[in-house]
Design an enzyme around this catalytic site. Structure first.
Site, PDB file in Angstrom:
ATOM      1  N   GLY A  25       0.823  -1.205   0.000  1.00  0.00           N
ATOM      2  CA  GLY A  25       0.000   0.000   0.000  1.00  0.00           C
ATOM      3  C   GLY A  25       0.852   1.249   0.000  1.00  0.00           C
ATOM      4  N   CYS A  26       0.328   2.321   0.551  1.00  0.00           N
ATOM      5  CA  CYS A  26       1.036   3.602   0.575  1.00  0.00           C
ATOM      6  C   CYS A  26       2.339   3.477   1.349  1.00  0.00           C
ATOM      7  CB  CYS A  26       0.148   4.654   1.224  1.00  0.00           C
ATOM      8  SG  CYS A  26       0.948   6.253   1.447  1.00  0.00           S
ATOM      9  N   PHE A  27       3.444   3.926   0.749  1.00  0.00           N
ATOM     10  CA  PHE A  27       4.739   3.773   1.426  1.00  0.00           C
ATOM     11  C   PHE A  27       4.886   4.678   2.641  1.00  0.00           C
ATOM     12  CE2 PHE A  27       6.496   6.060  -2.632  1.00  0.00           C
ATOM     13  CZ  PHE A  27       5.862   7.255  -2.283  1.00  0.00           C
ATOM     14  N   CYS A  59       2.880   4.645   5.090  1.00  0.00           N
ATOM     15  CA  CYS A  59       2.530   3.749   6.199  1.00  0.00           C
ATOM     16  C   CYS A  59       3.637   2.744   6.471  1.00  0.00           C
ATOM     17  CB  CYS A  59       1.245   2.999   5.879  1.00  0.00           C
ATOM     18  SG  CYS A  59      -0.224   4.038   5.704  1.00  0.00           S
TER      19      CYS A  59
END
Length: 323
Positions: free
Chosen positions: A158-160, A162
Site C-alpha cells: 500500500g502507501c509507502f 505507512c
C-alpha cells in the site's frame, strides 16, 4: 538496477550527482597512496590479470574506494567472470560510480571511476549475467574490503508512508527509504506511478542488520501490518501501485518468502495474493516522501490512517521495537 542503456546515458549525458566530493592534488594523492595504488587509480593503470586473490573471494562484505573510502560495491553483486579481475554486476548505489567514454588503445570502452574522487576503477562491459547484463571489471588495487554485514529488503503493502513509518521503529533496521519498484518505466515520478500505468508499486527499501532481525522476521511483520489478501488495494487506496509485493534478491530469499506466506495463510480467511518477484531496481521517491510520518505527525493522513496502524503494530511486536 542499472542496465547498459543507463551506463551509456550517463557516459554521454553526464553522471549522477555524488553524495560528496573529495578532491586532492596529484602530489597529495601520491603521498597517501602506494606507488601501485597511485598508478592504477590516479594514472588510469591496469593491474596484471589474476594478480589478486580478490578474484576468488566471495565472503559477505562491502568494497570501498582505496582513495576516499566511498562504498562502491557489495559482495552480493560479485561473480566469477574468469577474466582475471574482480567482477560485479552492480554498484552499491546508482551514484557511486561515474562513467566516461574511453577510446584509448584503439578501443571504445566505458571507463568506471569513483564518483566521489575520480579514482580510476576499471571498465564496464555488457557481457555480465542477467538480469542487469553488466560486468564491472575492476582493478583489485582500487578497492579495499570493508566489514559490513547489512542486507537490503524491498517490499510494498500500500502507501509507502505507512510502511516506512512501521519499519523505522524496528530494532536492527538501519535505514528505510520510500520509492518505486517492479515497473518498466525508468526513473518514474510519483505523478506517473499514481496513474497505475508504469507497473511500479510503492515500496520501501529496508537496510537491516541480519544479526538483529532476520529477513523472515521482516516478512512476517510486513504481511501482518497490511492486508495481503486484497489485489491492488489497501483500504481506500486502489490501483496496481498499491499491490502487496515482496521482491527477492536471491533464491534463498524467494524460498523464505514462499514459506512465510504458506505459514501465515491459515491466519487469513481469504487467499494471500502477495506477489513474489525478483528484485530489479529501486527508484527512490521524491524527497518530500521520505520520513513522511516523522515530518508530518499531525497531518490528516498520519492521524487518521498511519496512527491506527502503528498502534496495532506496536502491540503485536513490542519486543522488536527500538527502545
Amino acid at each position: 538496477m542499472l542496465k547498459w542503456n543507463d551506463v551509456i546515458r550517463y557516459a554521454s549525458q553526464g553522471n549522477p550527482k555524488p553524495d560528496r566530493r573529495v578532491e586532492k592534488s596529484e602530489e597529495e594523492w601520491e603521498r597517501i597512496l602506494s606507488p601501485e595504488e597511485f598508478r592504477i587509480t590516479r594514472q588510469k593503470g591496469t593491474e596484471r590479470a589474476y594478480s589478486s586473490e580478490l578474484c576468488n573471494l566471495f565472503e559477505p562484505g562491502k568494497y570501498a574506494c582505496i582513495c576516499c573510502d566511498t562504498l562502491l560495491f557489495d559482495s552480493l553483486e560479485k561473480f566469477q567472470s574468469g577474466t582475471g579481475w574482480p567482477s560485479f554486476t552492480q554498484p552499491i548505489k546508482e551514484n557511486a560510480v561515474a562513467y566516461h567514454k574511453d577510446v584509448s588503445y584503439g578501443m571504445y570502452r566505458i571507463e568506471a571511476n569513483c564518483n566521489t574522487c575520480d579514482a580510476h576503477l576499471g571498465h564496464v562491459f555488457q557481457d555480465g549475467p542477467m538480469p542487469s547484463g553488466l560486468r564491472y571489471c575492476i582493478n583489485a588495487v582500487s578497492l579495499k574490503k570493508v566489514k559490513d554485514d547489512s542486507l537490503k529488503a524491498t517490499f510494498g503493502g500500500g502507501c509507502f508512508w505507512c510502511t516506512e513509518a512501521i519499519f523505522q521503529e524496528l530494532k536492527g533496521v538501519i535505514k528505510v527509504e520510500s520509492g518505486y519498484s517492479g515497473g518498466k518505466v525508468e526513473h518514474p515520478t510519483y505523478r506517473e506511478v499514481t496513474t497505475g500505468t508504469t507497473g511500479h508499486a510503492e515500496v520501501i527499501d529496508v537496510t537491516y542488520n541480519p544479526s538483529e532481525i532476520t529477513f523472515e522476521d521482516l516478512l512476517k511483520i510486513h504481511l501482518s501490518t497490511h492486508n495481503p489478501t486484497t489485489p491492488n488495494r489497501q483500504g481506500a487506496d486502489r490501483g496496481s501501485q498499491y499491490r502487496s509485493v515482496i521482491f527477492y534478491r536471491t533464491e534463498e530469499e524467494k524460498e523464505i518468502a514462499l514459506k512465510v506466506i504458506s505459514e501465515l495463510q491459515p491466519s487469513f480467511d481469504d487467499m494471500i495474493v502477495t506477489e513474489v518477484a525478483m528484485f530489479e531496481h529501486f527508484y527512490k521517491a521524491e524527497d518530500y516522501h521520505q520520513n513522511y510520518y516523522k515530518s508530518n505527525p499531525n497531518g490528516g493522513y498520519c492521524q487518521g490512517v498511519i496512527n491506527p496502524k502503528l498502534e496495532k503494530f506496536r502491540k503485536l511486536y513490542k519486543e522488536k521495537l527500538v527502545k
